[in-house]
Design a protein around this motif. Structure first.
Motif, PDB file in Angstrom:
ATOM      1  N   ALA A 130       0.532  -0.952   0.499  1.00  0.00           N
ATOM      2  CA  ALA A 130      -0.489   0.239   0.328  1.00  0.00           C
ATOM      3  C   ALA A 130       0.852   0.734  -0.307  1.00  0.00           C
ATOM      4  O   ALA A 130       0.955   2.044  -0.392  1.00  0.00           O
ATOM      5  N   GLN A 131       1.962   1.365   0.885  1.00  0.00           N
ATOM      6  CA  GLN A 131       3.337   2.574   0.907  1.00  0.00           C
ATOM      7  C   GLN A 131       3.579   2.385  -0.667  1.00  0.00           C
ATOM      8  O   GLN A 131       3.712   3.540  -0.903  1.00  0.00           O
ATOM      9  N   ILE A 132       3.698   1.748  -1.373  1.00  0.00           N
ATOM     10  CA  ILE A 132       4.845   1.879  -2.660  1.00  0.00           C
ATOM     11  C   ILE A 132       3.405   2.232  -3.414  1.00  0.00           C
ATOM     12  O   ILE A 132       3.605   3.304  -4.210  1.00  0.00           O
ATOM     13  N   MET A 133       1.886   1.493  -3.516  1.00  0.00           N
ATOM     14  CA  MET A 133       1.464   1.949  -4.531  1.00  0.00           C
ATOM     15  C   MET A 133       0.818   4.051  -4.386  1.00  0.00           C
ATOM     16  O   MET A 133       0.356   4.777  -5.132  1.00  0.00           O
ATOM     17  N   LEU A 179       1.101   7.043  -6.344  1.00  0.00           N
ATOM     18  CA  LEU A 179      -0.484   8.126  -6.798  1.00  0.00           C
ATOM     19  C   LEU A 179       0.167   9.293  -5.963  1.00  0.00           C
ATOM     20  O   LEU A 179       0.127  10.370  -6.666  1.00  0.00           O
ATOM     21  N   ASN A 180       0.794   9.614  -5.028  1.00  0.00           N
ATOM     22  CA  ASN A 180       1.822  10.956  -4.850  1.00  0.00           C
ATOM     23  C   ASN A 180       2.557  11.893  -5.903  1.00  0.00           C
ATOM     24  O   ASN A 180       2.006  12.396  -5.768  1.00  0.00           O
ATOM     25  N   VAL A 181       2.967  10.834  -6.593  1.00  0.00           N
ATOM     26  CA  VAL A 181       3.544  11.476  -7.916  1.00  0.00           C
ATOM     27  C   VAL A 181       3.071  11.491  -8.416  1.00  0.00           C
ATOM     28  O   VAL A 181       2.922  13.007  -9.608  1.00  0.00           O
ATOM     29  N   ALA A 182       1.797  10.908  -9.096  1.00  0.00           N
ATOM     30  CA  ALA A 182       0.819  11.138 -10.008  1.00  0.00           C
ATOM     31  C   ALA A 182       0.199  12.615  -9.531  1.00  0.00           C
ATOM     32  O   ALA A 182      -0.837  13.324 -10.283  1.00  0.00           O
ATOM     33  N   ARG A 183       0.265  13.296  -8.426  1.00  0.00           N
ATOM     34  CA  ARG A 183      -1.253  13.957  -8.320  1.00  0.00           C
ATOM     35  C   ARG A 183      -0.110  15.571  -8.218  1.00  0.00           C
ATOM     36  O   ARG A 183      -0.975  16.299  -8.516  1.00  0.00           O
ATOM     37  N   HIS A 205      -4.210   7.500  -0.271  1.00  0.00           N
ATOM     38  CA  HIS A 205      -4.478   6.795   0.736  1.00  0.00           C
ATOM     39  C   HIS A 205      -5.416   5.512   0.209  1.00  0.00           C
ATOM     40  O   HIS A 205      -5.265   4.050   0.653  1.00  0.00           O
ATOM     41  N   GLU A 206      -6.749   6.052   0.476  1.00  0.00           N
ATOM     42  CA  GLU A 206      -7.497   5.425  -0.092  1.00  0.00           C
ATOM     43  C   GLU A 206      -7.884   4.663  -1.683  1.00  0.00           C
ATOM     44  O   GLU A 206      -7.873   4.031  -1.529  1.00  0.00           O
ATOM     45  N   MET A 207      -6.920   5.851  -2.091  1.00  0.00           N
ATOM     46  CA  MET A 207      -7.018   4.392  -3.301  1.00  0.00           C
ATOM     47  C   MET A 207      -5.942   3.551  -3.384  1.00  0.00           C
ATOM     48  O   MET A 207      -5.698   2.523  -3.999  1.00  0.00           O
ATOM     49  N   ALA A 208      -4.714   3.781  -2.716  1.00  0.00           N
ATOM     50  CA  ALA A 208      -3.761   2.652  -2.715  1.00  0.00           C
ATOM     51  C   ALA A 208      -4.006   1.285  -2.023  1.00  0.00           C
ATOM     52  O   ALA A 208      -3.987   0.006  -2.465  1.00  0.00           O
ATOM     53  N   GLU A 209      -4.715   1.304  -1.219  1.00  0.00           N
ATOM     54  CA  GLU A 209      -5.192   0.073  -0.066  1.00  0.00           C
ATOM     55  C   GLU A 209      -6.141  -0.767  -0.957  1.00  0.00           C
ATOM     56  O   GLU A 209      -6.447  -1.055  -1.337  1.00  0.00           O
TER      57      GLU A 209
END
Length: 214
Positions: free
Chosen positions: A122-125, A129-133, A145-149
């Motif tokens: 989940a942290q890797i994802m 996603l943080n980079v994508a944002r 966080h929600e999308m990664a989980e």
């Protein structure tokens, strides 16, 4: 003299870890014996206990080594990196006993009860996603966080379903379908259009994969 000794220790640890993965993959945690693992590794009990305190410790090391089988192969970033993780994962589950054993142990949790591998994925994802944002790839309101989980949850269920119905032979196609359904809901249209969701991205990365193929 120190370096060759250290290198031998690393090689011994790797051999034990790989042998344990093969045995855990074949027999599960309950069915895997230390003697069978040592025989497969060609190692002594002393060598094993130098690196791992117990069968449980060895199982946790296998279970939590999952990202090491995939993340070093990646060069992409943002949403493409997240897609690539799942595409390579879908192929490696068919060929890499270390990843397969880690997934089996994490799913069964027999005698372990350890969520570390799920949390790490989940942290890797989330990092992707943080980079994508930051790059403006995500739609407004998408919570990394929600999308990664959710992605970890979806992949966990997907591989279990695929394992039962096809022995995971159709897992890459299921991963493609997952992203075709998810991407329009989380990415801006231009990013959906340019993000490559295809098994064709996998072979080049796998050719650079370190270690023996299974």
């Amino acid at each position: 003299m120190g370096r060759p000794k250290q290198e031998r220790a690393v090689q011994t640890r790797e051999a034990i870890l790989r042998a344990a993965a093969e045995v855990f993959d074949e027999y599960g945690y309950a069915g895997a014996s230390i003697n069978r693992i040592l025989e497969r590794a060609g190692a002594t009990a002393g060598a094993m206990y130098f690196h791992f305190k117990s069968k449980e410790d060895l199982a946790r090391a296998v279970m939590n080594a999952q990202p090491e089988t995939i993340v070093p192969l990646l060069e992409s970033e943002g949403l493409q990196r997240m897609v690539d993780i799942t595409m390579i994962w879908s192929f490696q589950l068919q060929r890499d006993p270390l990843l397969r054993a880690g997934v089996r142990l994490a799913t069964e949790q027999t005698g372990l009860q350890d969520a570390t591998s799920y949390v790490e994925w989940a942290q890797i994802m989330r990092d992707c996603l943080n980079v994508a944002r930051e790059k403006g790839e995500l739609q407004a309101g998408v919570d990394p966080h929600e999308m990664a989980e959710f992605a970890v949850e979806a992949c966990t269920g997907m591989q279990i379903y695929s394992s039962v119905v096809s022995g995971r032979t159709d897992l890459p196609e299921r991963a493609v379908r997952m992203w075709r359904l998810l991407l329009p809901g989380i990415a801006v249209p231009a990013v959906v259009a340019r993000t490559e969701v295809s098994p064709a991205r996998v072979p080049a990365a796998l050719r650079a994969e370190p270690g023996p193929a299974a």
